[in-house]
Design an enzyme around this catalytic site. Structure first.
Site, PDB file in Angstrom:
ATOM      1  N   ASP A  44       0.832  -1.214   0.000  1.00  0.00           N
ATOM      2  CA  ASP A  44       0.000   0.000   0.000  1.00  0.00           C
ATOM      3  C   ASP A  44       0.864   1.261   0.000  1.00  0.00           C
ATOM      4  O   ASP A  44       1.749   1.425   0.846  1.00  0.00           O
ATOM      5  CB  ASP A  44      -0.889  -0.028   1.254  1.00  0.00           C
ATOM      6  CG  ASP A  44      -1.993   1.031   1.185  1.00  0.00           C
ATOM      7  OD1 ASP A  44      -1.654   2.228   1.069  1.00  0.00           O
ATOM      8  OD2 ASP A  44      -3.169   0.668   1.252  1.00  0.00           O
ATOM      9  N   ARG A  46       0.399   4.123   0.909  1.00  0.00           N
ATOM     10  CA  ARG A  46       0.265   5.059   2.040  1.00  0.00           C
ATOM     11  C   ARG A  46       1.065   4.635   3.271  1.00  0.00           C
ATOM     12  O   ARG A  46       1.004   5.319   4.308  1.00  0.00           O
ATOM     13  CB  ARG A  46      -1.230   5.189   2.422  1.00  0.00           C
ATOM     14  CG  ARG A  46      -2.084   5.746   1.293  1.00  0.00           C
ATOM     15  CD  ARG A  46      -3.557   5.479   1.554  1.00  0.00           C
ATOM     16  NE  ARG A  46      -3.868   4.045   1.578  1.00  0.00           N
ATOM     17  CZ  ARG A  46      -5.083   3.542   1.811  1.00  0.00           C
ATOM     18  NH1 ARG A  46      -6.100   4.358   2.028  1.00  0.00           N
ATOM     19  NH2 ARG A  46      -5.264   2.245   1.810  1.00  0.00           N
ATOM     20  N   HIS A  98      -1.546  -2.628   8.290  1.00  0.00           N
ATOM     21  CA  HIS A  98      -2.222  -1.334   8.493  1.00  0.00           C
ATOM     22  C   HIS A  98      -3.726  -1.553   8.521  1.00  0.00           C
ATOM     23  O   HIS A  98      -4.250  -2.374   7.755  1.00  0.00           O
ATOM     24  CB  HIS A  98      -1.829  -0.328   7.403  1.00  0.00           C
ATOM     25  CG  HIS A  98      -2.239  -0.747   6.014  1.00  0.00           C
ATOM     26  ND1 HIS A  98      -3.331  -0.210   5.364  1.00  0.00           N
ATOM     27  CD2 HIS A  98      -1.722  -1.672   5.168  1.00  0.00           C
ATOM     28  CE1 HIS A  98      -3.448  -0.773   4.178  1.00  0.00           C
ATOM     29  NE2 HIS A  98      -2.489  -1.669   4.028  1.00  0.00           N
ATOM     30  N   CYS A 101      -6.622  -2.491   5.628  1.00  0.00           N
ATOM     31  CA  CYS A 101      -5.852  -3.102   4.519  1.00  0.00           C
ATOM     32  C   CYS A 101      -6.774  -3.762   3.477  1.00  0.00           C
ATOM     33  O   CYS A 101      -7.571  -4.648   3.800  1.00  0.00           O
ATOM     34  CB  CYS A 101      -4.879  -4.140   5.070  1.00  0.00           C
ATOM     35  SG  CYS A 101      -3.848  -4.895   3.788  1.00  0.00           S
TER      36      CYS A 101
END
Ligand code: CO
Length: 210
Positions: A44, A46, A98, A101
């Protein structure tokens, strides 16, 4: 200007800034890679390992894949793990998931996603191991986020099942294993699970000839 050209321009500006601040910056890094940490994170965009931990190039050895998985037939992961543990001799391995997800979320549905099905199957297994706890959570987002914590825990345990980690535990009393979950809403990492070097695991996974 094309979007990717901006990246190259920004790169030049970044390199210039680094040298301006510290003329030896690159010559030092070229000659030395001694990271203390291996980071296994989600792909990801981020969740950039260095940025969220305030670390610099040279400090973290990084492997990322969908949903930060430790799959025991994944040659890519195993090669990274072997090099990090046996050559770089990292002191800590961090599996960082995270909340929210998309990989874990997709694994909890019945959607047919083609080739990704095969990867997500490993997460479905985590769901099956912890079905009673996960399915007892009524709120959908909370259920997903607990699954994300449990997935991180299972991936840390998957590290401990490898002969690479067991051998290093036996001979060097390293590395220590950490399971963390990053929160996209506030940027804070929540430590959820730890295995100190030498922690006993289910004996069926222990190798006796390391
Ligand atoms: Co993810």
């Amino acid at each position: 200007m094309k979007s990717y050209e901006k990246l190259l321009l920004e790169n030049k500006a970044w390199a210039k800034e680094k040298v301006t601040d510290d003329p030896e910056y690159f010559s030092r890094l070229v000659n030395l890679q001694t990271p203390e940490f291996l980071w296994i994170g989600c792909s990801d965009s981020r969740v950039p390992a260095n940025e969220i931990t305030g670390t610099q190039p040279g400090e973290i050895f990084v492997h990322r894949n969908i949903a930060n998985m430790v799959v025991n037939t994944d040659l890519n992961l195993l090669s990274v793990l072997s090099y990090a543990v046996e050559t770089l001799k990292v002191k800590h391995i961090i599996v960082c998931g995270h909340y929210g997800c998309g990989g874990v979320k997709a694994a909890m549905t019945n959607h047919n996603l083609g080739i990704i099905n095969k990867w997500l199957r490993n997460i479905k297994d985590v769901h099956r191991f912890h079905r009673a706890e996960v399915d007892s959570i009524q709120h959908e987002d909370q259920r997903l986020n607990r699954m994300i914590e449990l997935n991180v825990m299972e991936q840390v345990m998957n590290l401990a099942k490898t002969s690479i980690v067991q051998k290093a535990w036996k001979h060097n009393n390293m590395p220590h294993l950490h399971g963390w979950v990053y929160d996209l809403h506030d940027g804070i990492i929540n430590p959820v699970f730890e295995m100190a070097a030498g922690t006993h695991i289910d004996p069926i996974y222990e190798f006796d000839d390391l």
